[in-house]
Design a protein around this motif. Structure first.
Motif, mmCIF file in Angstrom:
data_model
loop_
_atom_site.group_PDB
_atom_site.id
_atom_site.type_symbol
_atom_site.label_atom_id
_atom_site.label_comp_id
_atom_site.label_asym_id
_atom_site.label_seq_id
_atom_site.Cartn_x
_atom_site.Cartn_y
_atom_site.Cartn_z
ATOM 1 N N SER A 8 21.612 22.278 34.667
ATOM 2 C CA SER A 8 21.040 22.777 35.917
ATOM 3 C C SER A 8 22.125 22.706 37.000
ATOM 4 C CB SER A 8 19.835 21.934 36.323
ATOM 5 O OG SER A 8 20.260 20.643 36.711
ATOM 6 N N GLN A 9 21.888 23.406 38.092
ATOM 7 C CA GLN A 9 22.844 23.368 39.196
ATOM 8 C C GLN A 9 22.933 21.956 39.784
ATOM 9 O OE1 GLN A 9 25.042 25.585 40.132
ATOM 10 N NE2 GLN A 9 24.301 27.043 38.616
ATOM 11 N N GLU A 10 21.805 21.248 39.786
ATOM 12 C CA GLU A 10 21.809 19.877 40.306
ATOM 13 C C GLU A 10 22.664 18.964 39.416
ATOM 14 O OE1 GLU A 10 18.813 21.560 39.692
ATOM 15 O OE2 GLU A 10 18.666 22.211 41.777
ATOM 16 N N GLN A 11 22.542 19.112 38.105
ATOM 17 C CA GLN A 11 23.350 18.309 37.184
ATOM 18 C C GLN A 11 24.833 18.626 37.369
ATOM 19 O OE1 GLN A 11 21.307 19.718 33.678
ATOM 20 N NE2 GLN A 11 20.469 17.680 33.277
ATOM 21 N N GLN A 13 26.347 19.791 40.053
ATOM 22 C CA GLN A 13 26.828 19.259 41.328
ATOM 23 C C GLN A 13 27.061 17.752 41.250
ATOM 24 O OE1 GLN A 13 27.922 21.057 43.879
ATOM 25 N NE2 GLN A 13 27.451 22.798 42.558
ATOM 26 N N GLY A 14 26.276 17.066 40.421
ATOM 27 C CA GLY A 14 26.435 15.627 40.277
ATOM 28 C C GLY A 14 27.733 15.220 39.601
ATOM 29 N N ARG A 31 29.939 25.547 34.402
ATOM 30 C CA ARG A 31 28.583 25.363 33.866
ATOM 31 C C ARG A 31 28.481 25.911 32.452
ATOM 32 N NH1 ARG A 31 23.430 28.590 34.827
ATOM 33 N NH2 ARG A 31 21.809 27.169 34.130
#
Length: 66
Positions: A8-11, A13-14, A31
């Motif tokens: 995911s985009q959140e993963q 970014q982390g 990604r």
């Protein structure tokens, strides 16, 4: 393509702060590459057997080739 793994985009970014800095060469899609690596490892595949949706298999084990 159903059944593929995508970060995911959140993963993404982390973990982005841990990526190496680009040095003049444009980066491949992080990604796509990371998702492909995880897919290959989870399924016990050879790099060459990675689904085409993740890009060229050489980009998965050597991202500077992408």
């Amino acid at each position: 393509m159903a059944g593929l793994f995508w970060l995911s985009q959140e993963q993404l970014q982390g973990i982005k702060p841990f990526f190496p800095k680009s040095r003049g060469v444009s980066r491949v899609d992080d990604r796509k590459v990371l998702s492909g690596i995880i897919y290959v490892q989870r399924h016990g595949l050879r790099w060459v057997d990675a689904p085409a949706a993740y890009g060229p298999y050489k980009a998965l084990y050597n991202p500077s080739c992408g």
